[in-house]
Design an enzyme around this catalytic site. Structure first.
Site, PDB file in Angstrom:
ATOM      1  N   ASP A   1       0.737  -1.271   0.012  1.00  0.00           N
ATOM      2  CA  ASP A   1      -0.122  -0.040  -0.052  1.00  0.00           C
ATOM      3  C   ASP A   1       1.009   1.216  -0.080  1.00  0.00           C
ATOM      4  O   ASP A   1       0.359   2.164  -0.282  1.00  0.00           O
ATOM      5  CB  ASP A   1      -0.876   0.236   1.261  1.00  0.00           C
ATOM      6  CG  ASP A   1      -2.225  -0.261   0.961  1.00  0.00           C
ATOM      7  OD1 ASP A   1      -2.725  -0.275  -0.046  1.00  0.00           O
ATOM      8  OD2 ASP A   1      -2.806  -0.917   2.069  1.00  0.00           O
TER       9      ASP A   1
HETATM   10  C1  GLC Z   1      -0.878   2.771   5.969  1.00  0.00           C
HETATM   11  C2  GLC Z   1      -0.025   1.819   6.484  1.00  0.00           C
HETATM   12  C3  GLC Z   1      -0.109   0.535   5.877  1.00  0.00           C
HETATM   13  C4  GLC Z   1      -1.462   0.044   5.493  1.00  0.00           C
HETATM   14  C5  GLC Z   1      -2.211   1.592   5.339  1.00  0.00           C
HETATM   15  C6  GLC Z   1      -3.714   1.013   5.161  1.00  0.00           C
HETATM   16  O1  GLC Z   1      -0.250   3.428   5.013  1.00  0.00           O
HETATM   17  O2  GLC Z   1       1.436   2.093   6.618  1.00  0.00           O
HETATM   18  O3  GLC Z   1       0.812  -0.613   6.265  1.00  0.00           O
HETATM   19  O4  GLC Z   1      -1.404  -0.775   4.530  1.00  0.00           O
HETATM   20  O5  GLC Z   1      -2.043   2.612   5.772  1.00  0.00           O
HETATM   21  O6  GLC Z   1      -4.400   1.662   4.144  1.00  0.00           O
HETATM   22  C1  GLC Z   2      -1.352  -3.526   5.660  1.00  0.00           C
HETATM   23  C2  GLC Z   2      -2.496  -3.517   4.837  1.00  0.00           C
HETATM   24  C3  GLC Z   2      -2.597  -4.435   3.659  1.00  0.00           C
HETATM   25  C4  GLC Z   2      -1.133  -4.081   2.855  1.00  0.00           C
HETATM   26  C5  GLC Z   2      -0.175  -3.970   3.768  1.00  0.00           C
HETATM   27  C6  GLC Z   2       1.248  -3.828   3.042  1.00  0.00           C
HETATM   28  O1  GLC Z   2      -1.377  -4.629   6.178  1.00  0.00           O
HETATM   29  O2  GLC Z   2      -3.789  -3.720   5.567  1.00  0.00           O
HETATM   30  O3  GLC Z   2      -3.482  -4.089   2.877  1.00  0.00           O
HETATM   31  O4  GLC Z   2      -1.185  -5.095   1.941  1.00  0.00           O
HETATM   32  O5  GLC Z   2      -0.179  -3.245   4.807  1.00  0.00           O
HETATM   33  O6  GLC Z   2       1.132  -2.322   2.839  1.00  0.00           O
END
Ligand code: GLC
Ligand code: GLC
Length: 807
Positions: free
Chosen positions: A486
């Site tokens: 993400d």
């Molecule tokens: C933030 C976190 C990430 C997560 C995201 C959810 O970017 O760092 O880990 O997946 O929020 O939208």
């Molecule tokens: C968080 C989010 C997931 C994402 C991950 C890596 O765990 O929930 O959707 O894939 O971060 O960014």
């Protein structure tokens, strides 16, 4: 250092001190009513939605960290203590907190008074029961005062924490007999209230928090507790709370059992009032009925038994005896338990997720399902249909939906281009588990729009085509806002404080993801298999052809020389390449591409895994990226906003470690595959709980990486896709039972020391007793007959199949 121990016979983790590095929590509740409970009694309760139906108040970010929750004060010989240690904080003569399957027990002792507090939510009722058993173990009689307390949240947790100008005026309660009713907003638009009851005669109560605490006191020594006297207040606004005071004389050896219940009641609109609405007296009948179901010791004990049976059933579908107790406890108990918690909570409520923010993620929910589909297949089926309904006709999807409304959440956006492919993965897993192809014919709308319903299979096709319709300059999939990572935001350039990295305005970009390419190969094959089952052979051939092409594209444009590239950014520059200064190698494509089989024949797969080990792996796991980004790169987004070694910027992001482990099994490297599993596995790292800091019985999302200031320190425990993927890894790839469309593929990949493993797996109603032994005469024997493949055909429901697998 350890702070407790596993009691496997009882399926508990027993914490022996309140001084754990962080609150170590457990979850209560199985269906609609839930509670989070820490090893000092902290936490909160809600009904279905942690944001919109919160019963009790909890302050994240509090100082000290974990105040509130279920509070009990016991006063005897003028000393006041809490059986959960907090809030009174008086050092106890004995303390144990046993976190079990859906319940938590506190065993404590002080000055010859022993206490056992059992907290749980019955399987089928919307309440939390706190059973307190007190025993005078001395030869003298004791005068004991007990105060119970909890603080109500005014239902909407977000509003409760912000809208004080209104909220300080709306709090309302009623008190009748031993029951305190919380009825804020009931007069107008709410048809629900909460209550807190006790089954014994009280010596007083309070419902006004300020009076309860006193002028400058806090929960450690509320004035009412200090003075041993309640004021019988009725709250008008401010902070409504519930407190009971009970008084006992306990003779030598005498024991008393007290049952407290926090309940949630919904009343039909026309039945809301006891008499005319203008009288303002709420209809307490349903509350009284609920209370009467649990007001005897026997009823509570029976309900605890029912809860244990409920978990026996859930956890019994896959059990292992491997000769390694740590492995057994993860497979049989804690990993599966955590998968069920992610099923119930998704990413909503933990000690790191406030219950107010994230709804159900599209990709998260699809992946969580991989970990619980064998446990609750019917509920997995419903979940798949809910998820598919937020997909668009072009195959794209909302990134999240709200559990109460089941509608896509526009704030979290769309255009995360990995999302659609996960839908193929979870549907394939569901059909493999159940053999239920009828799900493919279920009519599911696109974007929840009435009239747009199409068979689920069409959704999968849309998912598959979405990747093909969104290819970039190298014929690799466009990444969109981000893929699984993400925080790798190649299309959203944010330099505005406070703005979301993920949903800020998109720039025109053709950034591509090698990771999605790997996923396409992995899940594209599953799509083709489903096409064949539907008699769509031409479509299957075409799909296989596209998968083949993608495979070649990865080897051509997605290979950096010693490992798989991560992406091309919006300038067409490489991400995750030896040419980069920081971020030379990222873990995700190494795991996903090899899992998909890319480069296995050509030797690139092995090379990529060696590189991952060399650059990314250290004693606490395999880091996401190396070297971590040292400065903010506008073109990479959130990943480079984290300090080096944390979160996506080079921590051990536990979710993707199992991909690498699975990849190692694909190239037959059992030892490293297991090592990867072991490095982040809670039971194996219990001994370093002082470094790891989060609960040693569940996975955390992230462990500070080798470039961090605090390597090995974990954060974000419980609600993480790690639970599902580690379970897939251990149950399907290391122990080797892989459900497939036509049966079970049995393909264990274990280090030599595992030489006599017994597995019991319920699959489509049949029970498979599987023994894995070492032998020169390799192969699989089913009921005594050697079979010539490694797929055991599905047996008829109700049958027992004995399998010997010689490796
Ligand atoms: C933030 C976190 C990430 C997560 C995201 C959810 O970017 O760092 O880990 O997946 O929020 O939208
Ligand atoms: C968080 C989010 C997931 C994402 C991950 C890596 O765990 O929930 O959707 O894939 O971060 O960014």
């Amino acid at each position: 250092m350890k702070y407790g121990f596993f009691d496997d016979a009882k399926r508990e983790y027993v914490i022996e001190t309140p001084f754990t590095p962080l609150p170590w929590i457990n979850y209560l509740g199985s269906n609609e009513f839930f509670g989070l409970i820490s090893n000092t009694g902290g936490g909160y309760n809600f009904y279905r939605d942690a944001k919109l139906r919160r019963l009790t108040r909890y302050r994240y970010n509090n100082v000290p960290r974990d105040t509130g929750g279920r509070m009990f004060y016991i006063t005897d010989d003028s000393e006041t203590w809490s059986p959960t240690f907090l809030p009174a904080k008086t050092p106890l003569d004995a303390y144990k907190c046993r976190h079990g399957m859906g319940y938590t027990v506190f065993e404590s002792e002080m000055n010859g008074l022993s206490s056992e507090l059992t907290c749980f939510v019955p399987v089928k009722d919307n309440c939390e029961i706190n059973r307190l058993i007190l025993k005078n173990t001395t030869g003298e009689k004791k005068e004991v005062g007990i105060v119970s307390a909890l603080e109500f949240c005014l239902w909407n947790a977000a509003d409760d924490g912000t809208n004080f100008q209104r909220n300080y005026n709306i709090g309302e309660v009623e008190v009748e007999d031993q029951v305190i009713y919380h009825k804020t907003e009931y007069r107008e638009r709410r048809n629900h209230y909460a209550f807190y009851s006790v089954n014994q005669k009280t010596a007083g109560f309070d419902t006004d928090l300020d009076t309860f605490l006193g002028k400058f006191n806090n929960y450690e020594i509320p004035e009412v507790v200090e003075e041993g006297k309640c004021r019988n207040t009725i709250a008008h606004g401010w902070s409504p709370m519930a407190c009971h005071r009970l008084e006992y004389t306990l003779q030598p050896g005498e024991e008393t059992e007290i049952i407290f219940i926090l309940g949630y009641i919904e009343v039909a609109k026309e039945d809301k009032w006891d008499g005319p609405a203008a009288g303002g007296v709420i209809n307490k009948k349903p509350a009284k009925e609920l209370i009467s179901r649990y007001n005897t010791s026997k009823a509570v004990a029976d309900e605890l038994t029912a809860l244990a049976e409920y978990w026996d059933k859930l956890l019994g579908k896959y059990t292992a005896e491997t000769g390694d107790e740590k492995l057994d406890r993860m497979v049989n108990i804690w990993n599966q338990y955590q998968c069920m918690i992610t099923f119930n909570m998704s990413r909503s409520a933990s000690y790191y997720e406030s219950g107010q923010g994230r709804g159900m993620g599209f990709r998260d929910s699809c992946q969580d399902l991989l970990g619980f589909v064998h446990i609750v297949p019917e509920r997995a089926r419903e979940r798949i249909l809910d998820i598919a309904a937020i997909q668009f006709e072009n195959g794209g999807a909302w990134h999240q939906y709200q559990p109460l409304t089941k509608r896509g959440n526009a704030d979290a956006g769309m255009g995360f281009n990995d999302d659609p492919l996960w839908l193929i993965g979870c549907t394939y897993a569901y059909i493999s588990e159940t053999g239920d192809y009828s799900i493919l014919d279920e009519l599911v709308p696109f974007e929840n729009k009435e009239g747009s319903e199409k068979p689920l299979f069409d959704h999968l096709r849309a998912s598959f085509n979405y990747t093909l319709n969104n290819l970039g300059p190298h014929n690799l999939p466009l990444i969109g806002r981000a893929d699984w990572n993400d925080c790798l935001n190649l299309n959203c350039f944010s330099d505005e404080p406070g703005e979301s990295f993920q949903t800020c305005a998109n720039i025109e970009s053709e950034a591509e993801s090698v990771f999605i390419a790997g996923m396409f190969v992995f899940y594209g094959k599953q799509f083709a298999e489903l096409c064949i089952k539907r008699g769509l052979n031409d479509e299957a051939d075409k799909a296989i052809e596209s998968v083949k092409q993608m495979n070649e594209t990865i080897l051509k444009h997605g290979w950096d020389g010693e490992w798989f590239l991560r992406a091309y950014d919006s300038n067409g520059d490489k991400v995750g390449s030896s040419e980069c200064n920081d971020g030379k190698i990222l873990i995700e494509p190494q795991g996903m591409c090899v899992m998909a089989g890319v480069g296995i024949e050509s030797g690139q797969a092995k090379k990529a895994l060696e590189s991952a080990k060399k650059y990314l792996t250290f004693e606490y796991g395999t880091c996401l990226v190396y070297p971590a980004y040292k400065e903010y790169h506008l073109n990479l987004g959130e990943i480079s906003s984290y300090p080096p070694g944390y979160k996506e910027n080079g921590s051990v992001f536990c979710h993707n470690n199992p991909w690498l482990s699975i990849a190692e099994t694909m190239v037959g490297n059992a030892d490293e595959a297991f090592e990867i599993y072991r490095r982040t596995c809670p039971a194996y790292i219990e001994d370093i709980s002082d470094i790891h800091r989060t609960e040693p019985y569940v996975y955390s999302q992230t462990i500070a990486g080798k470039e961090a200031a605090t390597p090995g320190e974990a954060k974000n425990s419980w609600l993480t896709g790690t639970a599902a993927w580690t379970y897939v890894n251990i149950s399907q790839y290391l122990l080797g039972i892989q459900p497939e469309l036509d049966g079970i593929r049995l393909k264990p990949c274990l280090p030599g020391k595992y030489n006599n493993v017994k597995l019991k797996r319920t699959f489509r109603g049949a029970v498979y007793n599987i023994t894995i032994v070492r032998s020169d005469d390799k192969g699989i024997w089913v009921d005594g007959n050697k079979i010539d493949s490694d797929v055991i055909p599905a047996a008829s429901s109700g049958s027992t199949v004995n399998v010997e697998c010689r490796i």
